[in-house]
Design a protein around this motif. Structure first.
Motif, PDB file in Angstrom:
ATOM      1  N   SER A   1       9.263  -6.800   5.099  1.00 20.50           N
ATOM      2  CA  SER A   1       8.810  -5.685   4.250  1.00 20.50           C
ATOM      3  C   SER A   1       7.529  -5.070   4.777  1.00 20.50           C
ATOM      4  O   SER A   1       7.338  -3.850   4.726  1.00 20.50           O
ATOM      5  N   ARG A   2       6.642  -5.887   5.290  1.00 16.98           N
ATOM      6  CA  ARG A   2       5.398  -5.355   5.869  1.00 16.98           C
ATOM      7  C   ARG A   2       5.681  -4.496   7.092  1.00 16.98           C
ATOM      8  O   ARG A   2       5.006  -3.488   7.320  1.00 16.98           O
ATOM      9  N   LYS A   3       6.661  -4.901   7.892  1.00 19.07           N
ATOM     10  CA  LYS A   3       7.021  -4.078   9.061  1.00 19.07           C
ATOM     11  C   LYS A   3       7.562  -2.727   8.615  1.00 19.07           C
ATOM     12  O   LYS A   3       7.369  -1.720   9.316  1.00 19.07           O
ATOM     13  N   ILE A   4       8.231  -2.688   7.479  1.00 21.17           N
ATOM     14  CA  ILE A   4       8.728  -1.415   6.951  1.00 21.17           C
ATOM     15  C   ILE A   4       7.561  -0.501   6.605  1.00 21.17           C
ATOM     16  O   ILE A   4       7.557   0.695   6.917  1.00 21.17           O
ATOM     17  N   PHE A   5       6.534  -1.051   5.967  1.00 18.63           N
ATOM     18  CA  PHE A   5       5.359  -0.238   5.649  1.00 18.63           C
ATOM     19  C   PHE A   5       4.607   0.155   6.923  1.00 18.63           C
ATOM     20  O   PHE A   5       3.984   1.218   6.974  1.00 18.63           O
ATOM     21  N   ASP A   6       4.655  -0.696   7.967  1.00 20.07           N
ATOM     22  CA  ASP A   6       4.084  -0.296   9.261  1.00 20.07           C
ATOM     23  C   ASP A   6       4.832   0.899   9.834  1.00 20.07           C
ATOM     24  O   ASP A   6       4.222   1.798  10.431  1.00 20.07           O
ATOM     25  N   ALA A   7       6.147   0.915   9.661  1.00 18.32           N
ATOM     26  CA  ALA A   7       6.941   2.055  10.132  1.00 18.32           C
ATOM     27  C   ALA A   7       6.547   3.323   9.393  1.00 18.32           C
ATOM     28  O   ALA A   7       6.430   4.405  10.004  1.00 18.32           O
ATOM     29  N   PHE A   8       6.315   3.230   8.084  1.00 15.43           N
ATOM     30  CA  PHE A   8       5.849   4.386   7.322  1.00 15.43           C
ATOM     31  C   PHE A   8       4.490   4.864   7.837  1.00 15.43           C
ATOM     32  O   PHE A   8       4.251   6.071   7.978  1.00 15.43           O
ATOM     33  N   ARG A   9       3.591   3.919   8.113  1.00 19.19           N
ATOM     34  CA  ARG A   9       2.256   4.293   8.585  1.00 19.19           C
ATOM     35  C   ARG A   9       2.329   4.987   9.945  1.00 19.19           C
ATOM     36  O   ARG A   9       1.680   6.022  10.160  1.00 19.19           O
TER      37      ARG A   9
END
Length: 529
Positions: free
Chosen positions: A326-334
Motif C-alpha cells: 500500500s505504501r508503494k501505491i502512495f509512492d506511485a501517486f507521489r
C-alpha cells in the motif's frame, strides 16, 4: 456570512447611534476581506481547479463502511459480515447457542420417531460406519492425544522448531522469573488442549481456541500483579512473541486445512482474476500516470510485495507485506504528481477514493497465490489488536473490500455495456493502451525495448538529415568558392615571365651593346688633392 449581515448584527448590538462606527467597521472589514482575497487568489484558484477537474470516483468506499457495524470503534471485515472480531464472535456465539437448542429439540424428536419406526439392517449401519471411518483425513489425526500423534505434530511444525523454542525461551528468560513460569505454563497447557480437540473439529473451532487464548492472556496480563511492572511496549512485544511462537507451531496445520473450503476459494478467485487480465488503469479510473518509468517501478514493487504475502508464516509478517504494498501505491501517486508538476499539469492529493482503484489494479495484475487462504488465515488467527486498529488493520480491511469487489465485478462496475464486458471476458476484444505491459515481465521488456529502438531510430534519422544538410552546405560552399576564384582571375590575370637561368661569369659571350662602358680608373695629382 456577508458584510451586510455582520453590519446588521452590529447595528442591533450598538443601536442607531453607532451607525457611523459600524460603517467605518464595514469599510475596514471590506478592506481586510479584499486583501485576503488578493493574497489567496491563486491558492483558491488552484483548489477550485482541482475540485472541478476531479471527477467523482465510482470506486468509492466511505470511511464509515470500514468500521464495525456495531459502532464499537474498531475496523470491520467482510469475512466477519462487517463486524470486528469481538462483535462477530459474540454474534456467532448467540447464534450457535440458539441453533444448538433447536438441534437438541430436533434430535429428541428424531430419536422418538426412530424408536417407533422399523429398525434398519445392521449391515447397512456397519457399512456407513466403515465409510465414515475411511473418509477421516490423516491431517486430522495429528490432534489425537497419542505419542505417535505428538511426534507427527512436531514433524509438521517448521524445521526451525528447536531454534524457535530456544528463541522464545530466551525472550521469556529476559523477563522476570514469575512471568517466565506463568507464560510457559499457559502456552504448554494451550498446546496440550489444542491437540486434544476432536478429530472432526472445524477450522472455526481452531480459530475460536486461538482467539480465546489471546483474549485470556490479554485479560490475565491486565489483571495479574506480576505484569504490572511491564511497560506498554514490553507487553506488546510479549504478545507478538506469543503469536509468533504459536503460529509457527501450528501454521502447517491451520493454514489452508483440508477440512475447509480455502483451496476451492483460492482456485475460484485465481480463475476470476485471470479472466479479468484485460482490465486497465483507465477503466478503473485510477488517477496516476502509469507511463512514467518511476511510477511503473513503484507499481512493480507493490505487486512484488503482494506476491510475497504467501511466503510469510506469521500474520504480522503477512500484514507487513500488505502495508508495504500500500505504501508503494502512495509512492506511485507521489511520483505521478511530481511528474505532473514538472509538465505543468493538474495536481491532486491521493485519497481513499484514489487508492482503492489502484489497489484493485495491483491485485488483478499480481494475482497472488492462495490469496483467499491468506486472508482467511489472517482473519482467523491474527491477534485482534492487529485487525481492529492501526495501519495494518486499515489496509487489510481495504484488501478485503478489493477482493469482494473483484468477485462481484460486472459491466456496470467498469462503465461498460453488457456486450463490451462479455466481449472482453470471452477474449474477442483486447483492451487498448500501454497497460498491457503489466501482463508479464516479458511483454513489458518487449515494450520497453521497442520504445528504445523507436527512440534510437528517431535519433538516427535526425543525424542522417543533419549529415545530408552538411553535405549540401559543403557543396554550395565549394561552388561559391570556385566562382569567386574565377572572378578574381578574370579581374587580375596572371602574366608569367620566362624563367631566368643561372649566370656563369666564366662563359665567353659577346657583351651586349646596351651595357654601359666600363669605368676607367682616374689619376689624381697631388695638387688636386
Amino acid at each position: 456570512m456577508s458584510l451586510h449581515i455582520v453590519g446588521g448584527l452590529l447595528i442591533k448590538r450598538f443601536g442607531k447611534t453607532g451607525i457611523r462606527s459600524v460603517n467605518l467597521l464595514r469599510f475596514r472589514l471590506a478592506q481586510e476581506f479584499l486583501l485576503c482575497f488578493i493574497l489567496t487568489k491563486n491558492t483558491f484558484g488552484k483548489i477550485i481547479n482541482k475540485t472541478m477537474s476531479k471527477k467523482p470516483s465510482r470506486f468509492h468506499v466511505d470511511e464509515s463502511d470500514l468500521w464495525c457495524k456495531n459502532q464499537c470503534g474498531f475496523y470491520g471485515n467482510t469475512a466477519w459480515k462487517g463486524y470486528c472480531s469481538v462483535c462477530y464472535k459474540s454474534l456467532t456465539n448467540r447464534q450457535q447457542s440458539s441453533s444448538h437448542r433447536v438441534h437438541q429439540h430436533a434430535s429428541v424428536e428424531k430419536a422418538v420417531s426412530q424408536r417407533q419406526a422399523t429398525p434398519e439392517l445392521s449391515y447397512s449401519k456397519f457399512a456407513d460406519k466403515r465409510r465414515q471411518q475411511s473418509k477421516t483425513n490423516p491431517v486430522k489425526s495429528l490432534f489425537k492425544s497419542t505419542k505417535k500423534d505428538k511426534s507427527e505434530v512436531d514433524k509438521t511444525s517448521s524445521k526451525g522448531h528447536h531454534h524457535l523454542k530456544s528463541e522464545f525461551g530466551a525472550f521469556l528468560e529476559s523477563l522476570s522469573r514469575p512471568i517466565y513460569e506463568d507464560i510457559s505454563k499457559r502456552v504448554q497447557n494451550f498446546l496440550s488442549k489444542f491437540k486434544l480437540l476432536p478429530v472432526n473439529s472445524t477450522v472455526e473451532t481452531w480459530s475460536d481456541a486461538v482467539q480465546d487464548f489471546y483474549q485470556i492472556i490479554t485479560e490475565h496480563i491486565n489483571v495479574d500483579p506480576i505484569y504490572q511492572t511491564l511497560e506498554e511496549t514490553a507487553v506488546e512485544n510479549l504478545q507478538d512473541q506469543l503469536e509468533m511462537y504459536l503460529m509457527n507451531r501450528l501454521y502447517n496445520v491451520v493454514f489452508c486445512p483440508p477440512n475447509s473450503n480455502d483451496e476451492q476459494e483460492d482456485l475460484s478467485l485465481q480463475k476470476r482474476i485471470r479472466s479479468l487480465h484485460w482490465v486497465t488503469i483507465q477503466q478503473l479510473e485510477a488517477n496516476v500516470n502509469d507511463q512514467d518509468i518511476g511510477v511503473r517501478i513503484a507499481l512493480d514493487k507493490s505487486i512484488a510485495d503482494i506476491i510475497e504475502l504467501d511466503t510469510k508464516t506469521l500474520p504480522k509478517d503477512k500484514l507487513a507485506c500488505i502495508v508495504e504494498s500500500s505504501r508503494k501505491i502512495f509512492d506511485a501517486f507521489r511520483l505521478s504528481n511530481e511528474k505532473s508538476e514538472v509538465d505543468g499539469g493538474p495536481q491532486s492529493v491521493a485519497s481513499a477514493d484514489d487508492f482503492l482503484p489502484l489497489f484493485i489494479f495491483i491485485i488483478l495484475k499480481a494475482n497472488p497465490p492462495r490469496l483467499k487462504s491468506n486472508i482467511n488465515y489472517i482473519t482467523r488467527f491474527a491477534s485482534p489488536s492487529r485487525l481492529n486498529s492501526g495501519e495494518g488493520g486499515y489496509f487489510f480491511t481495504n484488501m478485503c473490500c478489493v477482493v469482494d469487489f473483484i468477485e462481484k465485478l460486472n459491466a456496470e462496475s467498469l462503465n461498460l455495456s453488457e456486450e463490451e464486458f462479455d466481449s472482453y471476458m470471452s477474449g474477442r476484444t483486447t483492451a487498448e493502451g500501454v497497460n498491457t505491459v503489466y501482463v508479464c515481465d516479458g511483454l513489458r521488456l518487449i515494450h520497453e525495448n521497442n520504445g528504445m529502438i523507436r527512440r534510437l531510430k528517431e535519433r538516427q534519422e535526425k543525424y542522417a538529415n543533419s549529415v545530408l544538410n552538411l553535405e549540401h552546405k559543403l557543396s554550395e560552399f565549394r561552388e561559391q568558392f570556385d566562382e569567386q576564384i574565377n572572378q578574381l582571375v578574370l579581374r587580375a590575370p596572371l602574366t608569367l615571365k620566362p624563367k631566368r637561368g643561372k649566370a656563369d661569369i666564366d662563359l665567353d659571350h659577346d657583351i651586349p651593346h646596351s651595357l654601359p662602358s666600363p669605368i676607367l680608373p682616374q689619376q689624381i695629382s697631388n695638387s688636386q688633392i
